[in-house]
Motif scaffolding. Structure first.
Motif, mmCIF file in Angstrom:
data_model
loop_
_atom_site.group_PDB
_atom_site.id
_atom_site.type_symbol
_atom_site.label_atom_id
_atom_site.label_comp_id
_atom_site.label_asym_id
_atom_site.label_seq_id
_atom_site.Cartn_x
_atom_site.Cartn_y
_atom_site.Cartn_z
ATOM 1 N N SER A 1 4.270 1.451 10.618
ATOM 2 C CA SER A 1 4.661 -0.255 10.831
ATOM 3 C C SER A 1 4.239 -0.031 8.776
ATOM 4 O O SER A 1 4.848 -1.399 8.522
ATOM 5 C CB SER A 1 3.158 -0.558 10.775
ATOM 6 O OG SER A 1 1.947 -0.084 10.821
ATOM 7 N N CYS B 1 2.548 -0.050 6.032
ATOM 8 C CA CYS B 1 1.157 -0.339 5.381
ATOM 9 C C CYS B 1 1.400 -0.592 3.869
ATOM 10 O O CYS B 1 1.686 -1.042 3.168
ATOM 11 C CB CYS B 1 -0.219 0.391 5.414
ATOM 12 S SG CYS B 1 -1.373 -0.095 5.005
ATOM 13 N N SER C 1 -3.061 -3.594 14.530
ATOM 14 C CA SER C 1 -2.191 -3.712 13.615
ATOM 15 C C SER C 1 -3.179 -5.242 12.522
ATOM 16 O O SER C 1 -3.702 -5.885 12.863
ATOM 17 C CB SER C 1 -1.125 -4.139 13.519
ATOM 18 O OG SER C 1 -0.697 -3.526 14.234
ATOM 19 N N THR D 1 -1.120 0.786 11.248
ATOM 20 C CA THR D 1 -1.613 0.852 12.786
ATOM 21 C C THR D 1 -2.409 1.460 13.728
ATOM 22 O O THR D 1 -2.273 2.810 12.925
ATOM 23 C CB THR D 1 0.067 0.142 14.059
ATOM 24 O OG1 THR D 1 0.958 -0.362 13.596
ATOM 25 C CG2 THR D 1 -0.052 0.482 14.673
#
Length: 274
Positions: free
Chosen positions: A246, A248, A266, A255
């Protein structure tokens, strides 16, 4: 006792610590599985490597394209790039220990009891379980051998590859399989990968398709867990597949999936990651 799967960390050590604290991860009883790309892009790749390495049997990873890039850089096949944040790793006193550990990590994780398959980028729709195991093992065996460079050299003379009893056509296929395990996003209907377009499916050219959208040969009883594709966003993927990257390192989120109840956790990540 919980089983956790976590998406691409990319050197975001502080966020990794935060999410593990949030779920009260206990390496004495829990297990943690990473989708690959522990390193690069974020600033604390060395700390992430050391943390996961310290978990020993409580954690596992599959190799991503950035782990392979680190290995290629270590072996002098790729040049160093400032954006990779590899300097701390190469200056670390435990460099060789960490490199040796990475070389022995798999391309594929399988849990037959839970019916889980995990690779960094996914599994080609034309591969069945036996194909996938065979292709992963071929890569893993070469990676830990003295002729690891065969995995990374694009132009190999016949007499060189023949020395290692791998014909050039076979070597090319193995290199293409590495791309499936670590770089795949889109596929043409003839099965070839498109490695150029990296965006979301809504804006993709009409002649390429997300790998997970095509009919697959893998037994549908298996769940497929993957990372690599941060730009998927809220795109719906088929049941039984779990995309955990996702973004970062881009200011998205880190996540984690707890397998027992399929709970998704998350945590937001700032950008750039610190």
């Amino acid at each position: 006792m919980s089983t956790y799967f976590i998406g691409d960390v990319h050197g975001c050590y502080r966020h990794l610590q935060t999410i593990l604290d949030h779920v009260c991860f206990n390496p004495n009883v829990d297990t943690l599985h990473f989708t690959g790309d522990l390193i690069a892009r974020g600033p604390n790749s060395l700390e992430v490597l050391r943390l996961v390495y310290a978990f020993k049997t409580s954690a596992s990873i599959v190799l991503g394209n950035h782990e392979l890039h680190l290995l290629k850089t270590y072996f002098g096949i790729n040049g160093r790039k400032r954006k990779d944040y590899f300097d701390a790793i190469f200056n670390a006193p435990d460099l060789e220990e960490l490199i040796n550990w990475l070389r022995h990590q798999p391309m594929l994780y399988i849990d037959e009891n839970k019916k889980i398959l995990m690779t960094h980028a996914g599994i080609h729709p034309n591969w069945n379980i036996n194909n996938t195991k065979e292709y992963a093992q071929e890569i893993e065996e070469i990676l830990v051998s003295d002729h690891y460079f065969l995995l990374f050299k694009k132009d190999m003379h016949d007499n060189v590859s023949d020395m290692y009893q791998i014909h050039n056509s076979k070597l090319k296929q193995i290199q293409e399989n590495i791309n499936v395990f670590t770089r795949m996003r889109y596929i043409y209907l003839n099965g070839q990968l498109d490695l150029k377009y990296k965006g979301a499916p809504n804006d993709a050219p009409k002649n390429i398709y997300p790998w997970f959208s095509l009919n697959k040969l893998v037994d549908p009883a298996y769940n497929i867990i993957f990372g690599h594709w941060a730009s998927l966003g809220e795109i719906k993927i088929p049941s039984g597949m779990h995309g955990l990257d996702s973004g970062c390192c881009w200011g998205g989120a880190l996540t984690l999936l707890r397998w027992e109840d399929k709970k998704i956790v998350s945590i937001p990540c700032d950008h750039p990651s610190t």
